[in-house]
Design a protein around this motif. Structure first.
Motif, PDB file in Angstrom:
ATOM      1  N   VAL A  30      78.582  47.612   9.029  1.00  0.00           N
ATOM      2  CA  VAL A  30      79.032  48.993   9.214  1.00  0.00           C
ATOM      3  C   VAL A  30      77.759  49.726   9.614  1.00  0.00           C
ATOM      4  O   VAL A  30      76.923  50.044   8.782  1.00  0.00           O
ATOM      5  CB  VAL A  30      79.634  49.543   7.911  1.00  0.00           C
ATOM      6  N   HIS A  31      77.574  49.906  10.911  1.00  0.00           N
ATOM      7  CA  HIS A  31      76.245  50.312  11.390  1.00  0.00           C
ATOM      8  C   HIS A  31      76.306  51.298  12.541  1.00  0.00           C
ATOM      9  O   HIS A  31      77.304  51.418  13.237  1.00  0.00           O
ATOM     10  CB  HIS A  31      75.436  49.077  11.795  1.00  0.00           C
ATOM     11  N   GLY A  32      75.149  51.982  12.723  1.00  0.00           N
ATOM     12  CA  GLY A  32      75.059  52.937  13.828  1.00  0.00           C
ATOM     13  C   GLY A  32      74.831  52.222  15.144  1.00  0.00           C
ATOM     14  O   GLY A  32      75.236  52.712  16.195  1.00  0.00           O
ATOM     15  N   GLY A  33      74.161  51.078  15.087  1.00  0.00           N
ATOM     16  CA  GLY A  33      73.847  50.342  16.314  1.00  0.00           C
ATOM     17  C   GLY A  33      72.486  50.752  16.835  1.00  0.00           C
ATOM     18  O   GLY A  33      72.374  51.460  17.831  1.00  0.00           O
ATOM     19  N   ASP A  74      67.300  57.459  11.429  1.00  0.00           N
ATOM     20  CA  ASP A  74      67.493  58.169  10.155  1.00  0.00           C
ATOM     21  C   ASP A  74      67.991  59.587  10.414  1.00  0.00           C
ATOM     22  O   ASP A  74      68.904  60.081   9.753  1.00  0.00           O
ATOM     23  CB  ASP A  74      66.170  58.235   9.376  1.00  0.00           C
ATOM     24  N   GLY A  75      67.346  60.244  11.413  1.00  0.00           N
ATOM     25  CA  GLY A  75      67.673  61.648  11.695  1.00  0.00           C
ATOM     26  C   GLY A  75      69.096  61.811  12.187  1.00  0.00           C
ATOM     27  O   GLY A  75      69.798  62.755  11.798  1.00  0.00           O
ATOM     28  N   LYS A  80      69.011  55.758   3.368  1.00  0.00           N
ATOM     29  CA  LYS A  80      67.654  55.830   2.829  1.00  0.00           C
ATOM     30  C   LYS A  80      66.711  55.766   4.026  1.00  0.00           C
ATOM     31  O   LYS A  80      67.015  55.058   4.998  1.00  0.00           O
ATOM     32  CB  LYS A  80      67.415  54.603   1.924  1.00  0.00           C
ATOM     33  N   ARG A  81      65.583  56.505   3.947  1.00  0.00           N
ATOM     34  CA  ARG A  81      64.666  56.501   5.093  1.00  0.00           C
ATOM     35  C   ARG A  81      64.022  55.124   5.281  1.00  0.00           C
ATOM     36  O   ARG A  81      63.714  54.436   4.320  1.00  0.00           O
ATOM     37  CB  ARG A  81      63.569  57.535   4.867  1.00  0.00           C
ATOM     38  N   TYR A 123      64.710  49.052   7.448  1.00  0.00           N
ATOM     39  CA  TYR A 123      65.639  50.178   7.630  1.00  0.00           C
ATOM     40  C   TYR A 123      66.987  49.790   7.022  1.00  0.00           C
ATOM     41  O   TYR A 123      67.212  48.635   6.656  1.00  0.00           O
ATOM     42  CB  TYR A 123      65.767  50.546   9.122  1.00  0.00           C
ATOM     43  N   TYR A 124      67.864  50.776   6.925  1.00  0.00           N
ATOM     44  CA  TYR A 124      69.123  50.548   6.191  1.00  0.00           C
ATOM     45  C   TYR A 124      70.360  50.707   7.072  1.00  0.00           C
ATOM     46  O   TYR A 124      70.434  51.602   7.904  1.00  0.00           O
ATOM     47  CB  TYR A 124      69.228  51.526   5.012  1.00  0.00           C
ATOM     48  N   ASP A 125      71.303  49.818   6.867  1.00  0.00           N
ATOM     49  CA  ASP A 125      72.659  49.962   7.413  1.00  0.00           C
ATOM     50  C   ASP A 125      73.605  49.574   6.289  1.00  0.00           C
ATOM     51  O   ASP A 125      73.200  49.600   5.130  1.00  0.00           O
ATOM     52  CB  ASP A 125      72.837  49.081   8.662  1.00  0.00           C
TER      53      ASP A 125
END
Ligand SMILES: Cc1cc2nc3c(=O)[nH]c(=O)nc-3n(C[C@H](O)[C@H](O)[C@H](O)COP(=O)(O)OP(=O)(O)OC[C@H]3O[C@@H](n4cnc5c(N)ncnc54)[C@H](O)[C@@H]3O)c2cc1C
Length: 532
Positions: free
Chosen positions: A71-74, A145-146, A154-155, A182-184
């Motif tokens: 479940v990610h931004g890509g 993150d932004g 989390k950053r 980094y987090y996804d």
């Protein structure tokens, strides 16, 4: 004392639903029970529409059980300046973490940086000589993150070489400079689809699997309904609806693949998933991983890992086709709602939702329903933004009660954690089954956390109609078990036979079908690439 609100999807509910499909008029018919169709059915029911959903095989039997489970931004879309696409997916990631906290969990990713690395793992861009790549990567991660805004998990943080090796000790250490974390998030795609189906049913949607739309009923060029074939009862039905939504996934457009230079190693359930390739083998109903896929992935895995893995270390493989939006202009008027997906309206009135990804299923459904609501001249409300999925209500409180009661019933911490992750608050219903019949606490397979009660639950609550449904989608046994379920299929079928009143012949025939499907999959892995 536990109280759980249940909306069962048993085989008798299926029979009841079939008669409703044949006799009632619906506002919305959704074709396809993957994550997209399930999301559309839920959104439509939550907005007060009378909804029917039909799935030709089983829920999530298409691409929705064959994803990388992220479940990610890509992050890889950032170098293409696809900020709106990444932002949309990151917001949806946050909404999903909030609406299904038991089913979706944050996952940290380590990006190792090697000396002279022009293509750091996971980033499909380069700079001349690789100079300044670290800075570019860092900028990308700040942006990632932004763009998530208040939904950020989390950053990201920079890791020293030692930090990278501590977190990922199996990585090759030679040439390793440093890295980033980094987090996804990740989920179980088939169980997410099931949670959506159950929530839609709870909201009043009439849902059946093994029910295929074979043609449309039209009057004066406008679609009024569909002819539907019940593949289990071998009967044909006529289904009338004011709006028809085509959510047939890859069956809607030509299959395409994305740039697969990102190679993921993702811990998932009891195992780790490694992928992906950009080849396609097998027809649309039966995508398979070929021997070339396996050799290719092992080559890259061994390039980055200090241990050497061979084909013997592979437990199972799977493949799926992505339903991407075709770059060609489709016929009829097109309402383009985002760069990730499109809602297409044909002159006949059929609404088709294409593209997108599992992460953005909710936004895709919302945009689809907005098209229907505009047609009806109704206000555009978006209830699914804060609608908990089945199993989420009261979850953190129920979790501790579940652990206490489960331990009293003799369940291991692994099984309890597995039940919580897969069923959320509904796991208490599985414990109730064990209270009634303690033999249901037994493990199905010694080294996996699945218990016999899950088979009964799948039949009574999740419309599992075949052993394959239980072994491949209600559970992930075909992926996690070295024997892919072949050693347990007889036991599963025997438990199901009592629930569904199968004759010995029916039971044997379903076991044989399962065995043939798994054996065909294993055979496909041993031969070269087939048709794409
Ligand atoms: C290898 C791979 C990895 C991926 N990884 C990720 C990831 O990590 N994260 C992410 O967000 N996305 C990922 N995706 C994308 C995501 O999996 C898909 O976008 C999503 O599953 C598509 O769901 P869908 O419901 O549109 O299609 P499907 O799941 O294919 O559902 C369509 C359904 O329609 C049914 N159907 C077809 N014809 C009929 C008919 N005539 N009548 C009734 N029913 C019918 C089919 O049986 C099928 O069940 C990945 C995709 C692939 C291929």
């Amino acid at each position: 004392m536990f109280v759980v609100a249940m909306h069962s999807l048993s085989s008798s509910v299926r029979a009841h639903n079939l008669s409703k499909l044949d006799s009632e008029h619906f506002d919305v018919l959704v074709i396809g029970g993957g994550v997209t169709g399930a999301g559309v059915a839920l959104d439509a029911a939550a907005r007060g529409y009378r909804v029917a959903l039909v799935e030709k095989i089983d829920f999530a039997s298409g691409t929705s059980s064959k994803s990388t489970k992220l479940v990610h931004g890509g992050i890889r879309y950032l170098p293409n300046f696809d900020f709106s696409l990444v932002h949309e997916a990151l917001v949806e990631r946050g909404i999903l973490l909030q609406n299904a906290p038991f089913l979706v969990s944050p996952v940290p990713f380590v990006l190792p940086m090697y000396k002279g690395d022009r293509h750091p793992v996971g980033m499909p861009f380069t700079t001349p000589g690789g100079i300044g790549l670290g800075l570019l990567l860092r900028m990308g991660l700040w942006m990632y993150d932004g763009l998530a805004g208040r939904y950020n998990i989390k950053r990201h943080r920079r890791l020293k070489r030692e930090g990278v090796l501590k977190l990922a000790p199996a990585l090759v250490s030679e040439g390793l400079k440093d890295g980033y974390m980094y987090y996804d998030a990740q989920t179980n795609d088939a169980r997410l689809t099931m949670a959506l189906i159950r929530t839609a049913a709870q909201q009043g949607a009439v849902i059946t699997n093994y029910t295929e739309v074979t043609s449309f009923i039209s009057e004066q060029g406008k679609i009024q309904g569909a002819r539907v074939h019940d593949r289990i009862g071998n009967q044909d039905l006529l289904l009338y609806a004011r709006h028809i939504v085509n959510a047939k996934g890859v069956f809607s457009v030509l299959p395409e693949t994305e740039d697969k230079r990102i190679l993921f190693i993702v811990p998932w359930e009891s195992r780790a998933i490694f992928g992906t390739t950009d080849t396609g083998s097998g027809d649309l109903d039966h995508p398979t991983a070929s021997r070339e896929d396996i050799v290719y992935l092992l080559k890259y895995l061994n390039r980055y890992l200090s241990v050497t893995l061979t084909e013997d270390n592979i437990i199972s493989s799977y493949a799926g086709y992505r339903p991407l939006v075709s770059p060609r202009k489709a016929g009829g008027s097109t309402a383009r709602v985002s760069r990730t997906h499109a809602v297409l309206e044909s002159p006949s009135g059929l609404v088709t939702i294409v593209g997108g990804k599992m992460t953005t299923y909710r936004r895709m459904a919302q945009d689809t329903l907005d098209v229907l609501k505009r047609r009806d001249g109704s206000p555009l409300l978006h209830p699914t933004q804060s609608l908990p999925l089945q199993g989420s209500a009261g979850w953190p409180v129920v979790q501790s009660e579940l652990e206490k009661k489960g331990a009293m019933l003799g369940l291991s911490p692994q099984t309890l954690s597995h039940l919580g992750r897969n069923y959320g608050a509904e796991a208490v219903a599985l414990l109730e089954l064990i209270v009634d019949d303690p033999s249901l606490a037994q493990l199905l397979i010694d080294d996996l956390p699945y218990i016999r009660a899950e088979v009964i639950f799948a039949c009574r609550q999740e419309m599992a109609m075949t052993p394959y449904d239980v072994l491949a989608r209600r559970t992930s046994i075909t992926l996690e078990d070295r024997r892919r379920g072949l050693g347990v299929v007889d036991e599963v079928a025997a438990l199901m036979a009592k629930e569904h009143q199968w004759s010995p012949d029916q039971q044997q025939s379903l076991v044989d079908t399962f065995r043939s499907a798994i054996e065909a999959q294993i055979a496909a892995e041993k031969i070269g690439v087939g048709v794409a």
